[in-house]
Design a protein around this motif. Structure first.
Motif, PDB file in Angstrom:
ATOM      1  N   GLN A 356      24.614 -42.983 -10.284  1.00  6.38           N
ATOM      2  CA  GLN A 356      23.816 -42.401  -8.989  1.00  6.38           C
ATOM      3  C   GLN A 356      24.287 -42.102  -7.502  1.00  6.38           C
ATOM      4  OE1 GLN A 356      20.833 -45.811  -8.745  1.00  6.38           O
ATOM      5  NE2 GLN A 356      22.009 -46.405 -10.402  1.00  6.38           N
ATOM      6  N   LYS A 357      24.429 -41.343  -7.317  1.00 12.93           N
ATOM      7  CA  LYS A 357      24.820 -40.549  -5.904  1.00 12.93           C
ATOM      8  C   LYS A 357      24.741 -42.506  -5.479  1.00 12.93           C
ATOM      9  CE  LYS A 357      25.035 -36.818  -7.413  1.00 12.93           C
ATOM     10  NZ  LYS A 357      26.686 -35.894  -7.204  1.00 12.93           N
ATOM     11  N   PRO A 358      25.850 -42.570  -3.836  1.00 13.80           N
ATOM     12  CA  PRO A 358      25.771 -43.630  -2.879  1.00 13.80           C
ATOM     13  C   PRO A 358      24.906 -43.395  -2.274  1.00 13.80           C
ATOM     14  CG  PRO A 358      28.273 -42.733  -3.418  1.00 13.80           C
ATOM     15  CD  PRO A 358      27.619 -41.512  -4.258  1.00 13.80           C
ATOM     16  N   GLU A 359      25.216 -42.270  -1.524  1.00 11.06           N
ATOM     17  CA  GLU A 359      23.477 -42.116  -0.292  1.00 11.06           C
ATOM     18  C   GLU A 359      21.932 -42.546  -0.899  1.00 11.06           C
ATOM     19  OE1 GLU A 359      25.319 -39.594  -2.484  1.00 11.06           O
ATOM     20  OE2 GLU A 359      26.474 -39.000  -0.524  1.00 11.06           O
ATOM     21  N   ARG A 360      22.049 -42.548  -2.190  1.00 14.52           N
ATOM     22  CA  ARG A 360      20.832 -42.993  -2.681  1.00 14.52           C
ATOM     23  C   ARG A 360      20.894 -44.559  -3.037  1.00 14.52           C
ATOM     24  NH1 ARG A 360      16.001 -44.796  -2.236  1.00 14.52           N
ATOM     25  NH2 ARG A 360      14.965 -45.451  -4.627  1.00 14.52           N
ATOM     26  N   LEU A 361      22.075 -45.648  -2.950  1.00 12.20           N
ATOM     27  CA  LEU A 361      22.362 -46.645  -3.404  1.00 12.20           C
ATOM     28  C   LEU A 361      22.247 -47.094  -2.421  1.00 12.20           C
ATOM     29  CD1 LEU A 361      25.481 -46.805  -5.929  1.00 12.20           C
ATOM     30  CD2 LEU A 361      23.042 -47.420  -6.848  1.00 12.20           C
ATOM     31  N   LYS A 362      23.191 -46.244  -1.260  1.00 13.82           N
ATOM     32  CA  LYS A 362      22.806 -47.247   0.268  1.00 13.82           C
ATOM     33  C   LYS A 362      21.126 -47.218   0.864  1.00 13.82           C
ATOM     34  CE  LYS A 362      24.451 -46.434   5.312  1.00 13.82           C
ATOM     35  NZ  LYS A 362      25.516 -45.349   5.912  1.00 13.82           N
ATOM     36  N   GLU A 363      20.377 -46.236   0.733  1.00  8.23           N
ATOM     37  CA  GLU A 363      18.855 -46.233   1.115  1.00  8.23           C
ATOM     38  C   GLU A 363      18.178 -47.784   0.093  1.00  8.23           C
ATOM     39  OE1 GLU A 363      17.767 -42.566  -0.110  1.00  8.23           O
ATOM     40  OE2 GLU A 363      18.177 -41.210   1.261  1.00  8.23           O
ATOM     41  N   SER A 380      30.982 -51.006  -1.286  1.00 12.60           N
ATOM     42  CA  SER A 380      31.779 -51.786  -1.919  1.00 12.60           C
ATOM     43  C   SER A 380      31.961 -51.109  -3.193  1.00 12.60           C
ATOM     44  CB  SER A 380      30.810 -52.625  -2.058  1.00 12.60           C
ATOM     45  OG  SER A 380      31.773 -53.478  -2.820  1.00 12.60           O
ATOM     46  N   ARG A 381      32.591 -51.545  -4.435  1.00 12.95           N
ATOM     47  CA  ARG A 381      32.757 -50.650  -5.151  1.00 12.95           C
ATOM     48  C   ARG A 381      31.867 -51.376  -6.262  1.00 12.95           C
ATOM     49  NH1 ARG A 381      35.360 -45.768  -4.389  1.00 12.95           N
ATOM     50  NH2 ARG A 381      35.996 -45.751  -6.392  1.00 12.95           N
ATOM     51  N   SER A 382      31.281 -50.569  -7.253  1.00 15.68           N
ATOM     52  CA  SER A 382      30.894 -50.984  -8.460  1.00 15.68           C
ATOM     53  C   SER A 382      32.218 -51.053  -9.859  1.00 15.68           C
ATOM     54  CB  SER A 382      29.586 -50.000  -9.115  1.00 15.68           C
ATOM     55  OG  SER A 382      28.351 -50.155  -8.109  1.00 15.68           O
ATOM     56  N   THR A 383      31.798 -51.272 -10.998  1.00 19.20           N
ATOM     57  CA  THR A 383      32.522 -51.361 -12.283  1.00 19.20           C
ATOM     58  C   THR A 383      32.101 -51.172 -13.019  1.00 19.20           C
ATOM     59  OG1 THR A 383      33.529 -52.725 -10.942  1.00 19.20           O
ATOM     60  CG2 THR A 383      34.533 -53.043 -13.305  1.00 19.20           C
ATOM     61  N   VAL A 384      32.724 -50.647 -13.709  1.00 23.61           N
ATOM     62  CA  VAL A 384      32.341 -49.838 -15.358  1.00 23.61           C
ATOM     63  C   VAL A 384      31.759 -50.462 -16.655  1.00 23.61           C
ATOM     64  CG1 VAL A 384      32.307 -48.697 -17.668  1.00 23.61           C
ATOM     65  CG2 VAL A 384      32.965 -47.404 -15.297  1.00 23.61           C
ATOM     66  N   GLY A 385      32.869 -51.935 -16.660  1.00 20.73           N
ATOM     67  CA  GLY A 385      32.732 -52.704 -17.259  1.00 20.73           C
ATOM     68  C   GLY A 385      33.316 -53.018 -18.912  1.00 20.73           C
ATOM     69  N   GLY A 386      32.843 -53.906 -19.522  1.00 21.51           N
ATOM     70  CA  GLY A 386      32.509 -53.158 -20.658  1.00 21.51           C
ATOM     71  C   GLY A 386      33.633 -53.291 -21.567  1.00 21.51           C
ATOM     72  N   PRO A 395      32.448 -45.895  -5.641  1.00 24.44           N
ATOM     73  CA  PRO A 395      31.347 -45.641  -4.411  1.00 24.44           C
ATOM     74  C   PRO A 395      30.035 -46.728  -4.655  1.00 24.44           C
ATOM     75  CG  PRO A 395      32.087 -43.820  -4.482  1.00 24.44           C
ATOM     76  CD  PRO A 395      32.644 -44.454  -5.997  1.00 24.44           C
ATOM     77  N   THR A 396      30.330 -47.697  -3.758  1.00 22.88           N
ATOM     78  CA  THR A 396      28.376 -48.026  -3.963  1.00 22.88           C
ATOM     79  C   THR A 396      28.380 -48.591  -2.343  1.00 22.88           C
ATOM     80  OG1 THR A 396      26.684 -49.258  -5.105  1.00 22.88           O
ATOM     81  CG2 THR A 396      29.176 -50.209  -4.538  1.00 22.88           C
ATOM     82  N   PHE A 397      26.683 -48.459  -2.234  1.00 23.22           N
ATOM     83  CA  PHE A 397      27.138 -49.677  -0.663  1.00 23.22           C
ATOM     84  C   PHE A 397      25.675 -50.865  -1.528  1.00 23.22           C
ATOM     85  CE2 PHE A 397      27.269 -45.894   0.650  1.00 23.22           C
ATOM     86  CZ  PHE A 397      28.073 -46.157   2.108  1.00 23.22           C
ATOM     87  N   VAL A 398      26.483 -51.929  -1.053  1.00 19.26           N
ATOM     88  CA  VAL A 398      25.599 -53.697  -1.597  1.00 19.26           C
ATOM     89  C   VAL A 398      25.177 -54.287  -0.165  1.00 19.26           C
ATOM     90  CG1 VAL A 398      26.938 -54.103  -3.034  1.00 19.26           C
ATOM     91  CG2 VAL A 398      27.932 -54.820  -0.995  1.00 19.26           C
ATOM     92  N   LEU A 399      23.950 -55.342  -0.292  1.00 21.20           N
ATOM     93  CA  LEU A 399      23.776 -55.720   0.013  1.00 21.20           C
ATOM     94  C   LEU A 399      24.622 -57.330   0.776  1.00 21.20           C
ATOM     95  CD1 LEU A 399      21.202 -56.553   2.400  1.00 21.20           C
ATOM     96  CD2 LEU A 399      20.265 -57.731   0.650  1.00 21.20           C
ATOM     97  N   ALA A 400      24.593 -57.618   2.028  1.00 25.49           N
ATOM     98  CA  ALA A 400      25.963 -58.783   2.103  1.00 25.49           C
ATOM     99  C   ALA A 400      25.154 -59.747   2.643  1.00 25.49           C
ATOM    100  CB  ALA A 400      27.251 -58.115   2.466  1.00 25.49           C
ATOM    101  N   LEU A 401      25.465 -60.738   2.735  1.00 26.26           N
ATOM    102  CA  LEU A 401      24.781 -62.474   3.218  1.00 26.26           C
ATOM    103  C   LEU A 401      25.257 -62.679   3.253  1.00 26.26           C
ATOM    104  CD1 LEU A 401      21.692 -62.580   0.978  1.00 26.26           C
ATOM    105  CD2 LEU A 401      21.553 -61.027   2.230  1.00 26.26           C
ATOM    106  N   ASN A 402      25.509 -63.269   4.334  1.00 31.10           N
ATOM    107  CA  ASN A 402      26.224 -64.374   4.710  1.00 31.10           C
ATOM    108  C   ASN A 402      25.680 -65.781   4.929  1.00 31.10           C
ATOM    109  OD1 ASN A 402      29.137 -63.372   5.747  1.00 31.10           O
ATOM    110  ND2 ASN A 402      27.393 -62.421   7.371  1.00 31.10           N
ATOM    111  N   VAL A 403      25.948 -66.768   3.987  1.00 31.89           N
ATOM    112  CA  VAL A 403      24.931 -67.661   3.492  1.00 31.89           C
ATOM    113  C   VAL A 403      25.981 -69.405   3.809  1.00 31.89           C
ATOM    114  CG1 VAL A 403      23.494 -66.648   2.221  1.00 31.89           C
ATOM    115  CG2 VAL A 403      24.628 -67.817   1.231  1.00 31.89           C
ATOM    116  N   ARG A 404      25.525 -70.180   3.919  1.00 27.81           N
ATOM    117  CA  ARG A 404      26.047 -71.506   4.009  1.00 27.81           C
ATOM    118  C   ARG A 404      26.615 -71.934   2.114  1.00 27.81           C
ATOM    119  NH1 ARG A 404      23.532 -76.009   6.932  1.00 27.81           N
ATOM    120  NH2 ARG A 404      25.689 -77.336   6.397  1.00 27.81           N
ATOM    121  N   LYS A 405      27.220 -72.189   1.729  1.00 28.49           N
ATOM    122  CA  LYS A 405      28.003 -72.208   0.344  1.00 28.49           C
ATOM    123  C   LYS A 405      27.614 -71.560  -0.317  1.00 28.49           C
ATOM    124  CE  LYS A 405      27.793 -77.474   1.964  1.00 28.49           C
ATOM    125  NZ  LYS A 405      26.675 -78.450   1.324  1.00 28.49           N
ATOM    126  N   PRO A 406      28.105 -70.185  -0.741  1.00 22.55           N
ATOM    127  CA  PRO A 406      27.985 -69.396  -1.207  1.00 22.55           C
ATOM    128  C   PRO A 406      28.027 -69.171  -2.619  1.00 22.55           C
ATOM    129  CG  PRO A 406      29.544 -68.498  -0.262  1.00 22.55           C
ATOM    130  CD  PRO A 406      29.253 -69.273   0.751  1.00 22.55           C
TER     131      PRO A 406
END
Length: 462
Positions: A356-363, A380-386, A395-406
């Motif tokens: 997946q392209k970072p541009e599409r992830l941002k969209e 941000s960054r994604s991980t392959v894992g496993g 490279p990726t883009f994430v939605l970040a939320l500022n919340v009380r008590k994460p």
């Protein structure tokens, strides 16, 4: 103590009209066990002077219903993975493609040719179902599928090295998830571990010295560093040099790759993960790898290599104990077809995520932000894992939320249906679109919106 006499009997509760409804849902035996359990708990609560539970038959039967639902609730449930970890071991690793799911359903819904030869009209072998595909993809002479890669390594060592020596570098005495340790697996197989070199450096001469010193060596084992990395003052001989040495002493070289890469990961901005085809080309006689890591299929251990060695594995009694079922073989074959047709990047979910392209992830992250009217889209960054490609990220883009008590917010996400699994980054809860399947977006956003609205109401009233 007088209230103990007021507790309805089992028979009284079972004769209540509501019990008839519960019996239709849960069966009489389970209902009876539930009633007894609730009455026991009620008795204990009355003996505790600080509690005064209701003894109404309706309320008691409501508690019975809740208890029975709890007993029957599945513990293995689908989740939405918004962590950005593509091969999340705790979340089931590789999601399967729709054709793989259909193949499993068609195979499971009736009878199938698991061990039946249609042409001859007699018993066949389950080993054939994925073997031809694996041979064509990897170039191996033969192949065998077992139920996971740990079983593959155990079978190889048991069949080819029991009561004999196995050379392995000290740099490769690894432990992977769940406490799986190469030395312990070797001990279970009956093979004798012969360590070569040091913890950071091993030379070809170290292997040759060990071969001269030990006369009962049956094979050389190379275990790929699939889940860790040694850096600094390090050295290891190439697989090709090991193969040449093993063959000079008329021994097989076994390569435990683990990750199961059939595509070149370096094409997608990642470090190069050794490919199965490369191991075979470099002279490995037997190669073991996983089906549910970078291959992107079901949990399976896959063994490919020279016919003479694979034939010995197929005949060994342990092969029956670790053989895969019809569902695994159906899903694996459906997944392998994409590699043969050179369509894995588009059709295998793991590779769709990796490519997946970072541009599409941002969209997508921006679409989430617009729907919720809340949060910030950040890089941000994604991980392959496993246990694959240690320390490698995308490279990726994430939605970040500022919340009380994460942490409390994450706990609420896990109570959703299906649960949403996210992560905390710099004190914010973040959601990575790379691992959220596109068809999950609607459900994901509705659940997240509901939680945010509830939280806003609570904060407004406090």
């Amino acid at each position: 103590m007088n209230r103990l006499r007021e507790i309805p009997s089992v028979d009284v509760l079972l004769q209540h009209p509501r019990a008839e409804v519960l019996q239709k849902r849960f069966g009489r035996s389970l209902l009876l066990n539930g009633v007894r359990s609730v009455l026991d708990d009620t008795r204990q609560a009355l003996l505790n002077s600080s509690e005064s539970p209701s003894l109404s038959p309706e309320i008691l039967l409501n508690r019975v219903e809740s208890l029975l639902e709890q007993w029957l609730a599945p513990t293995l449930v689908p989740v939405i993975n918004a962590t950005g970890v593509i091969l999340h071991t705790n979340l089931g690793r590789a999601p399967l493609s729709l054709p793989a799911l259909r193949a499993m359903q068609e195979t499971a819904g009736g009878y199938c040719t698991l061990e039946y030869d249609l042409e001859r009209g007699e018993r066949g072998s389950r080993t054939v179902h994925a073997e031809m595909l694996l041979r064509r993809i990897t170039g191996a002479e033969a192949a065998l599928v077992v139920n996971n890669n740990a079983a593959a390594v155990l079978l190889v060592l048991t069949a080819l090295a029991r009561r004999r020596g196995v050379l392995i570098s000290r740099t490769q005495l690894v432990e992977i998830g769940g406490g799986f340790r190469v030395p312990e697996v070797m001990a279970q197989s009956g093979a004798k571990l012969i360590e070569v070199g040091t913890t950071n450096r091993v030379r070809l001469e170290d292997y040759e010295d060990a071969l001269r010193s030990h006369h009962s060596v049956s094979l050389i084992l190379r275990a790929h560093h699939s889940n860790f990395r040694i850096i600094g003052f390090t050295a290891e001989p190439s697989l090709k040099d090991l193969a040449d040495l093993a063959h000079r002493y008329q021994l097989p070289l076994v390569d435990d790759l683990g990750s199961g890469a059939l595509l070149d990961t370096s094409k997608y901005g990642l470090a190069h993960e050794p490919m199965v085809q490369e191991s075979l080309a470099d002279g490995a006689d037997v190669v073991c790898f996983s089906g549910d890591k970078l291959l992107g299929g079901p949990q399976a251990g896959i063994i490919v290599g020279k016919s003479e060695w694979i034939a010995r594995l197929k005949k060994h009694p342990l092969a029956r104990a670790v053989r895969p079922d019809k569902l695994t073989l159906a899903a694996l074959a459906a997944t392998l077809v994409y590699y043969l047709k050179e369509e894995a990047e588009e059709q295998v979910p793991v590779w769709r995520m990796i490519t997946q392209k970072p541009e599409r992830l941002k969209e997508r992250a921006q679409e989430w932000q617009t729907f919720l009217g809340f949060g910030e889209v950040i890089p941000s960054r994604s991980t392959v894992g496993g246990g694959s490609l240690p320390e490698e990220t995308l490279p990726t883009f994430v939605l970040a939320l500022n919340v009380r008590k994460p942490n409390a917010f994450l706990a609420n996400l896990r109570k959703c249906s299906p649960p949403i699994i996210a992560r905390i980054e710099e004190e914010r809860v973040v959601f990575d679109p790379r691992t959220v399947l596109p068809e999950q977006d609607g459900l994901f956003l509705n659940q997240l919106s509901h939680i945010l609205q509830n939280q806003q109401r609570k904060e407004a009233s406090s």
